[in-house]
Design an enzyme around this catalytic site. Structure first.
Site, short mmCIF file in Angstrom:
data_model
loop_
_atom_site.label_atom_id
_atom_site.label_comp_id
_atom_site.label_asym_id
_atom_site.label_seq_id
_atom_site.Cartn_x
_atom_site.Cartn_y
_atom_site.Cartn_z
CG ASP A 179 -1.90 -1.14 1.24
OD1 ASP A 179 -2.63 -1.28 0.25
OD2 ASP A 179 -1.92 -1.90 2.22
CD GLU A 212 -5.54 -0.57 -2.34
OE1 GLU A 212 -6.42 0.23 -1.97
OE2 GLU A 212 -5.50 -1.75 -1.97
CG ASP A 238 -12.21 2.58 1.40
OD1 ASP A 238 -12.58 2.11 2.50
OD2 ASP A 238 -11.18 2.20 0.83
CE LYS A 243 -8.05 -6.17 4.69
NZ LYS A 243 -7.98 -6.57 3.27
CE1 TYR A 245 -4.30 -9.76 5.55
CE2 TYR A 245 -3.73 -10.37 7.80
CZ TYR A 245 -3.67 -9.48 6.75
OH TYR A 245 -2.96 -8.31 6.90
#
Length: 267
Positions: free
Chosen positions: A52, A90, A133, A206, A232
């Protein structure tokens, strides 16, 4: 423009370095700061984790620049399938003038993500747009980020008002639920994180949010959340299509919990 001394002193994902070089090359003096955030800094990259990044710029880029950025990022970003390719990137491009002073919903000039690769490959690049978001993204990045160049992110962007953060969670919810089929693990984990954020004010990784949710879910809904958390952490492949009734029941419960927490009705 080079990597900051702080960034140069620590190991960085190769995809982050490649993306940084692309951003600096294409945007030049327009770059205010570039930031690495997310799981690369908070708990470590998992097998399927994205890298990210945020880039803050002084002026919106023109269309040829946006197109060159996408084409270059496609060459260095890989698959989220943990198949030996580079990690997926991302990258979010934001203009400082749209963030200062703060207004909701925030606007992005460009978002690069692997879920958009098919569109990119066909020459379609979504236009600059507002996105609720981004309030969550910016809060997460302000909480923990590494300045690859430029000032610390907290020096550029004021804290996101709590009311806007809560509003962003509610506004993002319908689109997230719509994306459940085919993205079951990520949606369930994101719903758990939204619920935890509303209840505690913390934006956690997460797996941490999933563990928090597991302690509060009815027993009959815990299996799918535990499966999402394990996938995950381990990067395994889950047979979600065979579990869709249970997945949908869990998603519906989490959606109700989020709605109640957002209105202050949860204990």
């Amino acid at each position: 423009m080079k990597l900051s001394s702080r960034a140069a002193e620590r190991p960085l994902p190769k995809e982050a370095v490649a993306a940084f070089d692309i951003i600096v090359r294409e945007l030049g003096e327009n770059v205010v700061g570039v930031y690495l955030f997310g799981s690369a800094l908070t708990g470590g990259l998992r097998p399927n984790s994205d890298v990210d990044m945020l880039a803050i710029i002084s002026q919106p880029p023109d269309e040829p620049v946006r197109r060159r950025l996408v084409e270059a990022l496609m060459r260095v970003s890989g698959s989220p399938a943990n198949d030996g390719s580079p990690r997926p990137l991302e990258v979010t491009l934001l203009c400082r003038e749209s963030l200062v002073p703060w207004r909701y919903p925030p606007r992005s000039e460009l978002v690069y993500g692997e879920w958009l690769r098919d569109e990119f490959a066909q020459g379609r690049i979504p236009p600059a747009t507002t996105d609720p978001d981004l309030a969550l993204v910016l809060t997460t990045a302000r909480q923990a980020s590494l300045a690859l160049c430029g000032p610390e992110l907290a020096e550029l962007i004021a804290p996101i008002p709590e009311a806007d953060l809560r509003r962003a969670i509610v506004d993002s919810l319908p689109g997230l639920i719509d994306g459940l089929p085919g993205d079951e693990r990520n949606v369930l984990l994101t719903l758990a994180r939204m619920w935890m954020t509303l209840e505690t004010g913390e934006i956690a990784p997460k797996d941490v949010a999933a563990a928090w949710a597991l302690e509060r879910l009815p027993a009959e809904l815990q299996t799918e959340m535990a499966l999402a958390r394990r996938g995950y952490l381990d990067g395994g492949v889950d047979d979600w299509p065979q579990r869709m009734p249970q997945v949908e029941a869990l998603a519906a419960y989490l959606r109700r919990a989020i709605a109640c927490a957002s209105s202050g009705m949860m204990d």
